[in-house]
Write a protein that holds these residues in place. Sequence first.
Motif, PDB file in Angstrom:
ATOM      1  N   HIS A  54       0.830  -1.203   0.000  1.00 33.67           N
ATOM      2  CA  HIS A  54       0.000   0.000   0.000  1.00 33.67           C
ATOM      3  C   HIS A  54       0.868   1.258   0.000  1.00 33.67           C
ATOM      4  O   HIS A  54       0.566   2.228  -0.705  1.00 33.67           O
ATOM      5  N   VAL A  55       1.935   1.238   0.782  1.00 27.81           N
ATOM      6  CA  VAL A  55       2.845   2.392   0.808  1.00 27.81           C
ATOM      7  C   VAL A  55       3.372   2.682  -0.589  1.00 27.81           C
ATOM      8  O   VAL A  55       3.465   3.842  -1.017  1.00 27.81           O
ATOM      9  N   ARG A  56       3.694   1.633  -1.339  1.00 28.91           N
ATOM     10  CA  ARG A  56       4.193   1.815  -2.705  1.00 28.91           C
ATOM     11  C   ARG A  56       3.195   2.596  -3.562  1.00 28.91           C
ATOM     12  O   ARG A  56       3.575   3.516  -4.294  1.00 28.91           O
ATOM     13  N   HIS A  57       1.924   2.237  -3.464  1.00 31.47           N
ATOM     14  CA  HIS A  57       0.911   2.914  -4.280  1.00 31.47           C
ATOM     15  C   HIS A  57       0.694   4.356  -3.823  1.00 31.47           C
ATOM     16  O   HIS A  57       0.453   5.241  -4.653  1.00 31.47           O
ATOM     17  N   PHE A  58       0.791   4.606  -2.524  1.00 32.03           N
ATOM     18  CA  PHE A  58       0.657   5.982  -2.050  1.00 32.03           C
ATOM     19  C   PHE A  58       1.852   6.831  -2.489  1.00 32.03           C
ATOM     20  O   PHE A  58       1.694   7.993  -2.881  1.00 32.03           O
ATOM     21  N   LEU A  59       3.037   6.279  -2.438  1.00 30.61           N
ATOM     22  CA  LEU A  59       4.207   7.002  -2.940  1.00 30.61           C
ATOM     23  C   LEU A  59       4.038   7.338  -4.412  1.00 30.61           C
ATOM     24  O   LEU A  59       4.309   8.480  -4.839  1.00 30.61           O
ATOM     25  N   PHE A  63       2.170  10.886  -2.476  1.00 27.91           N
ATOM     26  CA  PHE A  63       2.138  11.074  -1.027  1.00 27.91           C
ATOM     27  C   PHE A  63       3.537  10.934  -0.434  1.00 27.91           C
ATOM     28  O   PHE A  63       4.394  10.227  -0.966  1.00 27.91           O
ATOM     29  N   GLN A  64       3.750  11.597   0.670  1.00 25.89           N
ATOM     30  CA  GLN A  64       4.945  11.400   1.489  1.00 25.89           C
ATOM     31  C   GLN A  64       4.582  10.295   2.470  1.00 25.89           C
ATOM     32  O   GLN A  64       4.074  10.538   3.561  1.00 25.89           O
ATOM     33  N   SER A  65       4.815   9.064   2.064  1.00 30.11           N
ATOM     34  CA  SER A  65       4.250   7.918   2.746  1.00 30.11           C
ATOM     35  C   SER A  65       5.284   7.211   3.624  1.00 30.11           C
ATOM     36  O   SER A  65       6.471   7.147   3.283  1.00 30.11           O
ATOM     37  N   SER A  66       4.814   6.658   4.729  1.00 33.59           N
ATOM     38  CA  SER A  66       5.661   5.907   5.653  1.00 33.59           C
ATOM     39  C   SER A  66       4.844   4.745   6.211  1.00 33.59           C
ATOM     40  O   SER A  66       3.626   4.665   6.022  1.00 33.59           O
ATOM     41  N   GLY A  67       5.518   3.839   6.914  1.00 31.96           N
ATOM     42  CA  GLY A  67       4.817   2.694   7.461  1.00 31.96           C
ATOM     43  C   GLY A  67       5.435   2.217   8.755  1.00 31.96           C
ATOM     44  O   GLY A  67       6.600   2.501   9.040  1.00 31.96           O
ATOM     45  N   LEU A  68       4.638   1.510   9.535  1.00 34.25           N
ATOM     46  CA  LEU A  68       5.157   0.862  10.730  1.00 34.25           C
ATOM     47  C   LEU A  68       4.569  -0.534  10.838  1.00 34.25           C
ATOM     48  O   LEU A  68       3.487  -0.831  10.341  1.00 34.25           O
ATOM     49  N   ASP A  69       5.320  -1.413  11.493  1.00 28.53           N
ATOM     50  CA  ASP A  69       4.895  -2.789  11.708  1.00 28.53           C
ATOM     51  C   ASP A  69       5.668  -3.316  12.907  1.00 28.53           C
ATOM     52  O   ASP A  69       6.685  -2.732  13.305  1.00 28.53           O
TER      53      ASP A  69
END
Length: 250
Positions: A54-59, A63-69
């Motif tokens: 999902h982050v890939r598609h937002f980038l 978008f200035q996209s980030s993620g956490l897990d």
Amino acid sequence: MSHNAIYTDLSGYYDLMCADIDYQAQSQCVQRVHQLFGNGGKRHLDLACGTGPHVRHFLDAGFQSSGLDINQPMLDLAHQRCPEASFSLQDMCGFRADQPLDLVTCFLYSIHYSGSVDRLRACIARVHAALVDGGVFCFNAVDKSQIDNSSFVSHTAHQDGAEFRFSSGWYYAGEGEQQRLRLRIERTDGGGIQLWKDEHPMVAVTFAQLIELLEPYFEVQVLEHDYQRLSAWGGVSGNVLVVGVKRSAL
């Protein structure tokens, strides 16, 4: 096996396990939601981001996209997929964002990984704290009262000469605040069959309870779980897309 072990041990198979998911359609739908309800900002965080699709598609959408897990092997794969993004090893029920955010997402029913109502409440509070006024929190959820314990979804995928069959389904005992996600992975090749089974403890709520948890922090919209067409929830289906717009003051 611990409830996160299957994702850690089989992180290399995670994308196969989710091969039937249309990440692009999901991401574009939430981008439309943000256009309709949000502030137009581009600072985005994906909770429980997994390997980062999902982050890939937002980038790619600007978008200035980030993620956490909470699983580092998943984040390692996310870094490979999205080298320009920022990823962090954090619990979504106690995370801290590096910057104010305009949009927080949590796809694939991962909000239920909160595990308990108290932790879900903490997650909601952390998201509220991370968002700017008018920021959007968007996620999907399932109503515990409408879970069919006999229902499973399955698909088959192939990798390196092996066939994988993935199955998953919800189970709710009929009372309490915990349901379970049951997973089954079967790998078949010339050497025979390998089988993994796991159950993930997940928080169980009704939509009424979920809305009650959200309303002190957000203006809440509940939509049908349809990534092709945005429409208000009709009150019948047992899974929905939830949109919360941050209230400016508590």
